[in-house]
Each structure stands twice: as C-alpha cells, then as structure tokens.
Design a protein around this motif. Structure first.
Motif, mmCIF file in Angstrom:
data_model
loop_
_atom_site.group_PDB
_atom_site.id
_atom_site.type_symbol
_atom_site.label_atom_id
_atom_site.label_comp_id
_atom_site.label_asym_id
_atom_site.label_seq_id
_atom_site.Cartn_x
_atom_site.Cartn_y
_atom_site.Cartn_z
ATOM 1 N N SER A 128 -28.078 5.547 -5.412
ATOM 2 C CA SER A 128 -29.328 5.696 -4.659
ATOM 3 C C SER A 128 -30.523 5.170 -5.436
ATOM 4 C CB SER A 128 -29.561 7.162 -4.289
ATOM 5 O OG SER A 128 -29.907 7.937 -5.430
ATOM 6 N N MET A 129 -30.372 5.035 -6.756
ATOM 7 C CA MET A 129 -31.461 4.540 -7.594
ATOM 8 C C MET A 129 -31.606 3.023 -7.526
ATOM 9 S SD MET A 129 -32.462 7.433 -8.650
ATOM 10 C CE MET A 129 -33.732 6.926 -9.810
ATOM 11 N N ILE A 130 -30.610 2.325 -6.968
ATOM 12 C CA ILE A 130 -30.655 0.861 -6.964
ATOM 13 C C ILE A 130 -30.501 0.247 -5.576
ATOM 14 C CG2 ILE A 130 -29.899 0.626 -9.356
ATOM 15 C CD1 ILE A 130 -27.078 0.035 -8.327
ATOM 16 N N VAL A 131 -30.351 1.069 -4.538
ATOM 17 C CA VAL A 131 -30.233 0.540 -3.177
ATOM 18 C C VAL A 131 -31.251 1.209 -2.269
ATOM 19 C CG1 VAL A 131 -27.782 0.021 -3.467
ATOM 20 C CG2 VAL A 131 -28.465 2.208 -2.454
ATOM 21 N N GLY A 132 -31.534 0.564 -1.141
ATOM 22 C CA GLY A 132 -32.494 1.117 -0.198
ATOM 23 C C GLY A 132 -31.860 1.865 0.946
ATOM 24 N N ARG A 133 -30.547 1.793 1.071
ATOM 25 C CA ARG A 133 -29.859 2.435 2.184
ATOM 26 C C ARG A 133 -29.660 3.921 1.932
ATOM 27 N NH1 ARG A 133 -24.335 -0.810 1.277
ATOM 28 N NH2 ARG A 133 -25.915 -2.306 0.647
ATOM 29 N N ASP A 134 -29.303 4.659 2.980
ATOM 30 C CA ASP A 134 -28.944 6.070 2.831
ATOM 31 C C ASP A 134 -27.589 6.148 2.129
ATOM 32 O OD1 ASP A 134 -31.197 6.411 4.339
ATOM 33 O OD2 ASP A 134 -30.154 6.949 6.177
ATOM 34 N N THR A 135 -27.473 7.023 1.153
ATOM 35 C CA THR A 135 -26.231 7.095 0.373
ATOM 36 C C THR A 135 -25.443 8.385 0.600
ATOM 37 O OG1 THR A 135 -27.417 8.037 -1.528
ATOM 38 C CG2 THR A 135 -27.207 5.639 -1.434
#
Length: 323
Positions: A128-135
C-alpha cells in the motif's frame, strides 16, 4: 554540458549506493508542498465549475513546473558563479535525488520480505506504500502482482525517464520532469475531486513520458536478454500488449516485464472502493510468485545500467563532436 554528464553518472552511482534514506530531507517533498499550497490557492481563485477547474489545473502545471525548474536553474547558476566544482557537487546531489533505482528496489523488497516472513496483512500494508490502488482485497498473488507492476512502471517513471531528461538538459530538466510526474501522482486521478482539476497534469505527464516510456521498454527488452530472462517473449508481449492500459504509456514497460517473467499482469483493480475493469497484460504461463519481485528488480537494475551506459556514451560522442 560535460559537468552535467559527470554529475548524472556520479548521481546514478550515489543512488545505487545509498538510495533514499528516510531521515534525509528530499526536495520532492518541497515540490509536493508547492503542489498542495498551489492547489488550495487556485481552488479559491477559479470557480468550481468544469471549465473553472480545467483552467485551475492548467495554472497549477504552469506554476509548479515553472517554479521548480526556475529554482533548480538558479541554484546551479549560483553554484557555478562560486566555483565549477561546487556546481558539480550540487548537480551530483540533485541528479542523485531525482533517480529512484535503489529506493524502488528497497520498497518493493519490503513487500517481498513481508510476504516471506510475515502475514498477508503485512504484505498488503507494505504494498500500500507504493501503489495507488486499494490493497485490502488483495490475496498473496495480488499483492505480488502489484509490487511487480510498480517496479515495471517505475522503471520508466522513476529511473529511465528522468535519466533521459538529465542527459538532455542536466538536473534542471530532470527537476522539470519530476515536477510534472509528481503533479500527476498527486492530482492526476479520475475521481470527483480531480476529474477536471487534475486533467492538465495527467495529460502533460502523458506527453513528457511518451518517448521515455518507449525507450524504457526497448531497454528492458535488451536487459531481459542480458540478465537471463525471456527476452524473446518480452519482445512478443510488448508488441502485442503495449496498449492494454488506459494510459498511453504505462503498459509499455509492464508488457515487457510480463513477457520477460512469463506471467500475466494488470487486470481488474479496486480504486477508492470502486472496481475498475482493466485488460490483462501477458500470458498466464505460470502463477505469479513472490520470487518474481526479486526477478523484477534484477530487470530494473540491468535496465538502469544499460541506460546509463548507452545514454552516457551517446552524450560523450556528441560532446566530442561539438568540441
């Protein structure tokens, strides 16, 4: 121009050696603060209509890109006035701060470590620290795919594209690129808040990344052969799937990565609680595994090495020809 080339090479080596220590201040934080303050100011100036937000977003691009580029140019000019060696030292640090090879590896490997030694929730938190999507909905394969896709896309955005701009125009042009790229990452969303206000930033980012994304893909194909991955399949999937993305640029390096690893990437993803239907990239020759994060980083490093060697040699030849 010779000093700028030396600064880029030294900055690249610094990036590989120490990455992005979190305890050090980073100038991109200042760019982010400028974007945030400019947005608040512009939203007060322009009406909250479709046309008003489009104009406000266009002004944001002009303000942030102009101030960032101007500040970088003034700092280097002042350093040059004092001493060429001070300019070299300053531009080296600036080039180092623009590149993100080591940081991209370190952050993606945190996902690898979390999945190998921790829980799925640890992996979701790390990615979640490197992507913009919901994880929160991702299973282990989904977390791994997200990390691999991030390495693939940012091989261009975080490494090759800024390197290319710095070869052309030194750290000044590099900071111009980072300003545009940072604006896109902060306001270039298709949600209620940024659908119109962020459109200029998103479109401008598409423009400045158009050529670098394609150069990055071809460098990755070359690197696939050099580091023992499937270069032939990387080329085949690139030719077939390079436009399987809403962005005109993002799928280029993702397609090469998918082919080189022999896996299928992309597909449907959740953003801000909404499911977005997306095309897949690559063939599901085998399931995506956690070890693919390691292979993705191997390809990242080889691509960066090929780029600095090729760009550096071309720039050196040009400088010799102009001398």
């Amino acid at each position: 121009m010779k000093l700028s080339l030396c600064a880029l090479i030294l900055g690249y080596l610094l990036d590989l050696a120490i990455g992005d220590p979190h305890f050090l201040w980073h100038p991109i934080r200042a760019v982010g603060a400028l974007i945030d303050k400019s947005e608040k100011m512009l939203r007060k100036v322009f009406p909250r209509t479709e046309k008003g937000e489009l104009w406000g977003g266009a002004c944001l691009v002009l303000i942030v890109a102009g101030i960032t580029t101007g500040a970088a140019a003034l700092l280097l000019a002042a350093a040059q006035w004092v001493s060429p060696w001070l300019r070299l030292a300053l531009e080296t640090v600036m080039c180092y701060q623009i590149l993100a090879t080591r940081a991209l590896r370190d952050e993606s490997m945190k996902v690898y470590d979390a999945l190998k030694t921790g829980t799925l929730q640890d992996g979701r938190k790390a990615v979640s620290m490197i992507v913009g999507r919901d994880t929160d909905r991702l299973d282990e394969e989904g977390v791994t795919k997200a990390a691999v896709e991030t390495v693939a896309e940012n091989t261009s955005d975080g490494v090759i594209a800024p390197m290319l701009y710095m070869v052309i125009g030194g750290a000044v042009l590099g900071f111009f690129y980072k300003a545009v790229n940072t604006m896109d990452s902060m306001v270039g969303y298709k949600n209620d808040r940024y659908l119109y206000f962020g459109r200029a930033a998103a479109k401008f980012d598409d423009v400045v990344n158009y050529i670098p994304a394609r150069i990055s893909a071809w460098l990755m194909i070359l690197a696939s052969f050099l580091c023992g991955l499937n270069g032939k399949k990387a080329y085949q999937i690139y030719k077939r799937d390079r436009y399987n993305h809403a962005s005109p640029n993002s799928a280029h390096t993702e397609a090469v990565m998918a082919g080189a690893l022999g896996v299928q990437l992309a597909g449907d993803a959740w953003y801000f609680g909404v499911l977005h239907k997306k095309k897949t990239i690559g063939d599901p020759d085998r399931p995506v595994s956690v070890e693919d994060i390691v292979l993705a980083n191997r390809l990242l490093y080889m691509t960066a090495a090929a780029a600095i060697l090729i760009f550096g040699c071309l720039k050196a030849v040009l400088l010799l020809w102009l001398a």
